[in-house]
Every structure is written in structure tokens, then in C-alpha cells.
Design a protein around this motif. Sequence first.
Motif, PDB file in Angstrom:
ATOM      1  N   LEU B 208      -6.172 -25.269 -12.635  1.00 30.39           N
ATOM      2  CA  LEU B 208      -6.543 -26.629 -12.528  1.00 30.39           C
ATOM      3  C   LEU B 208      -7.336 -26.849 -14.077  1.00 30.39           C
ATOM      4  N   VAL B 209      -6.621 -27.896 -14.707  1.00 29.91           N
ATOM      5  CA  VAL B 209      -7.495 -28.218 -15.889  1.00 29.91           C
ATOM      6  C   VAL B 209      -8.051 -29.584 -15.833  1.00 29.91           C
ATOM      7  N   LEU B 210      -9.752 -29.196 -16.096  1.00 19.92           N
ATOM      8  CA  LEU B 210     -10.543 -30.512 -15.972  1.00 19.92           C
ATOM      9  C   LEU B 210     -10.441 -31.008 -17.238  1.00 19.92           C
ATOM     10  N   ALA B 211     -10.149 -32.296 -17.609  1.00 22.86           N
ATOM     11  CA  ALA B 211      -9.994 -32.923 -18.854  1.00 22.86           C
ATOM     12  C   ALA B 211     -10.626 -34.426 -18.570  1.00 22.86           C
ATOM     13  N   ALA B 212     -11.900 -34.611 -17.881  1.00 20.35           N
ATOM     14  CA  ALA B 212     -12.117 -35.935 -17.625  1.00 20.35           C
ATOM     15  C   ALA B 212     -13.157 -36.421 -18.551  1.00 20.35           C
ATOM     16  N   GLY B 213     -13.173 -35.930 -19.930  1.00 21.97           N
ATOM     17  CA  GLY B 213     -13.973 -36.579 -20.934  1.00 21.97           C
ATOM     18  C   GLY B 213     -15.458 -35.707 -20.979  1.00 21.97           C
ATOM     19  N   GLY B 214     -16.148 -35.920 -22.120  1.00 28.03           N
ATOM     20  CA  GLY B 214     -17.167 -35.486 -22.466  1.00 28.03           C
ATOM     21  C   GLY B 214     -18.473 -35.395 -21.371  1.00 28.03           C
ATOM     22  N   ILE B 215     -18.572 -36.575 -20.883  1.00 29.67           N
ATOM     23  CA  ILE B 215     -19.471 -36.897 -19.830  1.00 29.67           C
ATOM     24  C   ILE B 215     -18.752 -36.450 -18.403  1.00 29.67           C
TER      25      ILE B 215
END
Lengths: 70, 465
Positions: B208-215
Motif C-alpha cells: 500500500l502506497v500512501l500518496a495523499a500529499g504532504g499534509i
Amino acid sequence: MMEPLSRRAFVAGAGGTLAAAWIASACRPAGRRPDRPDATAGYVDRDGWMLTPEDHEKLAAAPLQNDETP
Amino acid sequence: MIITDGIPAADRYDAVVIGTGPAGLSVAMALADAGRRVLAFESGGHQQVRGELSNTIGYGHFSGEYWNAHSIRTLGGTSAVWSGWCTTPREIDLDNPAVGTRWPIGRRALLPYWTKAAPMLDHDPSLVDFETPLLEGFSYRPVPFRTPTHFGHKYLDRLQRGVIDVVANCSVAGFEAGESRRALTAVEALHHGTGARRRLTLSDRQPLVLAAGGIGNARLLLQPPRGGGVPIGNESGQAGRFLMEHPHLYRVGECAIDAELDRYWPAKGKGGGVHALVADPALSRTRGLYGCSLQCSRKNAAHPMARFLSRERGRPFFHYGIAARSEMRPSAENRVFLTAERDATGLYRAAARCVLDARDLLNVEMSLRALGETLIRLDRGRVRVNSDRIYKETFGGGHIMGTTRMGEDPAASVVDPDCRVHGYGNFFVAGSSVFPTGGGYANPTLTIVALALRLADLLVSEGRR
């Protein structure tokens, strides 16, 4: 009646002055020597230009009409 | 295929990606190109920014709604508001003692991926890393600009052709992990259109790759798990910390120089960019300088200082206005943290504090003065410093970096040099949140995509599923 300054006191006072001058000289930050302008001092005119003394003399005689100066 | 009416089970897929911005889509497309089946989640839709989801409250120098303008919930994510600048960090930008933190990977590892990433962003790979000596102590290092690439538009065809399944209008609402915390075991998703929630089980071979932005990345790693305890993925306690921006400062100075910078631009007829001067590594180390690009524009040979120097020296001088893009050093106290308020997903709303250090601003003045001293010493020109613009009018660039930092030490970082969450076999983070420093002044998007492609290569080489 006060005694005149003794030879010993005179020597001690002069020695202290010389020592203070030596300490002040030794502790002066390397970049602040007058022959070496540093990154936070430099030569700066009243508008913020970093200039040499020669620039200053010439520009004092014929100032810039600097349209960028705020 | 873009799925709008439900949430499929995860077991049909080889990998799950959360977020469809430049990081998430780059990982997903590279995995798909390698024959992997990918399920991606996007909390927004084609153009919609979902109002019922939480916005971040800003404190410090970047306050109010600042971060929300750069955290976009739509297909393509924050590429929807990207401005199109690309450049690479130099080696000293990844390991500069004056910054105090180094990247655990160097330019050699990143260079092939910058080369692959540039065309995805419609940039020329030979320009984004261009540098040539200009004068002793400073190099000419322009920052190229192209019409910004909107990932949701450019790559929409690939999504619609079924290469990747994207569940639109669907947010992740939590993670589960076994007691050993060695792998994610499930992810909970909420579909905003139907209100349906679904728990998707994951195998330990399913990344699972979390790529939801810096915040967003930090916010998800800060959420308390069901039943309480340490948030999943934040065993280090470092998630959310080290939030960074790139200070942008306009009209901070001007120079008159005997070099016509247009002559150094390597790409005549190949698009635009801005001329920029950067201190060389040796000068940077001597002076304690860190990332600062002195960007020169508005060439004017008729400026009074250019005319004065031309007359005195008997050769042409050119006047340029100077703007600066610079680096702020990481600080643990600049951070994303949770408020007491929950949003529609049931997750706690985030807040972000980001305060510039005086040293970060002084770094810009020191860089300008180093250029001024160099021009005087070499008799190549003069510099004017506008202190008020440096210390009273600093802006950001919308670069949200550092909140899930990369490092070798599990106690001092969130992900390892492969972008894998420390201790988890199948949990990864993509995006500028993994940056340990700002990477100098370099705009982050190129490196975001490069790191995403590098992560995809890793996942393929590990033969997951």
C-alpha cells in the motif's frame, strides 16, 4: 597627601592596557579586519549597493539616478 | 477505469495507492506498465474539491488557509495548481552541514529517475539539471519552466482505458495492522457519493502506497487506531514533524554584471525559464550557506549602475533584478498535528505550524552579499541588497515537505531510504513528505515523481504479487 604614581603601578597599568589591546585584537572576528570586508559588513551605501571606496568617490561626484531604489 | 459507484475488494489487485497526484499516479502508472494491477483511491472527483472534508488550519508564517491552496482533492491532485517549474538538487543540497540533516540517498541514485520523470512533466531532461560555471564561486543554474502538466488531464486516457482502477470520491478512513505491526492487514475506505464504508483486507505481499500529499500523509499517520494506542505507521513519533516550505522572496536585490545571462541559457527555442546564480559548494561550505537560487530577470543595459560600470570599465554591464528561492532548515517543532475536530470520514482534522528561522532569512542576505563580494573582488559587477524585502516580505511556494521524513534511523524518521515505513513490509509513502530536507531550493515536483518511479522499481523488483 597622595603619593605620586609609583613606578610599579605605572608599569602594571601600561601592561594591562597593552594586554587589553592584544586581547581585543586576538578576539576580533577574522572577517571583521578592516582590510577584508566580510559577508555581513562589506561596503554598503545608503541605498544598499555594495560598493568600493573608489565607487563611492566617483558616485558622490555624479550620483546615480537609480530608478530601482525604492 | 474510473469507478464512481462503489468500492471494489482489494484482493484482485497487486497494489493499492492512496492519492492520484504526481506521486500516486506516477507509482501507479509505473506499476501498471510492469504488468501489475493497481487500485487507487482519490478523495476528489474530476474537478471537484470536496467541501465536507477537512481543511488544514495554518499557524506561524504560513497561516489560515495557506496549506489548503496547495492540497487539492481531485484527479491529478495538486498538479491541478502546479506552476510548472522543475530543477534538481545538487549534491550539496542533499548533504549540507549548514542544514544539519542529510538525505540517505545521493544524486547518483536519483539521477536516472530525474531523467525519466522530466518527460512525464513535459520537461527536457537535459535542462532540468543544467549547470555551467559563471564566475569564481558562482555557477549559472537556470530553472526551466513549462506549461504545467495536470496529471488528471494528461493521464486521464490511461485511467479510462482500465490500466489502473481509480475509485473517485473515496477517502481512506483508517489502517489496521497485526499486533506485531510488521504489515498492514486492512484499510478502511469511505465512498462519499454513497456513504458506504468498506474494509479492504490486505496481504503482507500487497503493498500500500500512501500518496495523499504532504499534509494528508502525515494526517493519516497521526490518527489514533481503533481501540487507541500508537498510530499505525507512527511508531517513531516523527510523523508530522519537520514540515518545510521553500521561502520565496521577490525583489530582494539587483545586480549590475558584465555577463549577458541570455548567452548562458542552453535551450534557445526550447522553452522558457529563469536565469539563476547559485553559490558553488566550496563557497557554500566556507560561508555556511545553504540552498539559495538568486534568480535574475529584467535585463537592462540602460540602468544607471550598468551605465556607470560600463563607462568606468570600458566594457558592457547589464542590470538584473534579483528574486530568491531558498531553503528552510528542518525543525521538529514545525509540524502537522491533529485538532479535536473530526470530518466526514471520522478522521481528526489537521493543523500545521510552520515558522521560518531567522537564519533561513539571513541565509538569503548572506548569499546576496557573497555574490556582491565576489563581483567586487573579481571586478565583474556590483550587487544591491534590499533588506526589507528579505526580512519583511517572505512568501512560500506551495511546497509541502518533510512530514514523513526519510532516514536510516527508525527512531528519527518515518520511512527508510526505500520509502518503506520503518518496520512494515508492505507500507510505503510517496511524495515530498519523505524529503529529509528541502533539497536546497529545488522545486520538489520533479523529485516527487522521480522518487515515485524509484519506489515502483523497488516494488517490481521485490516481485510483490
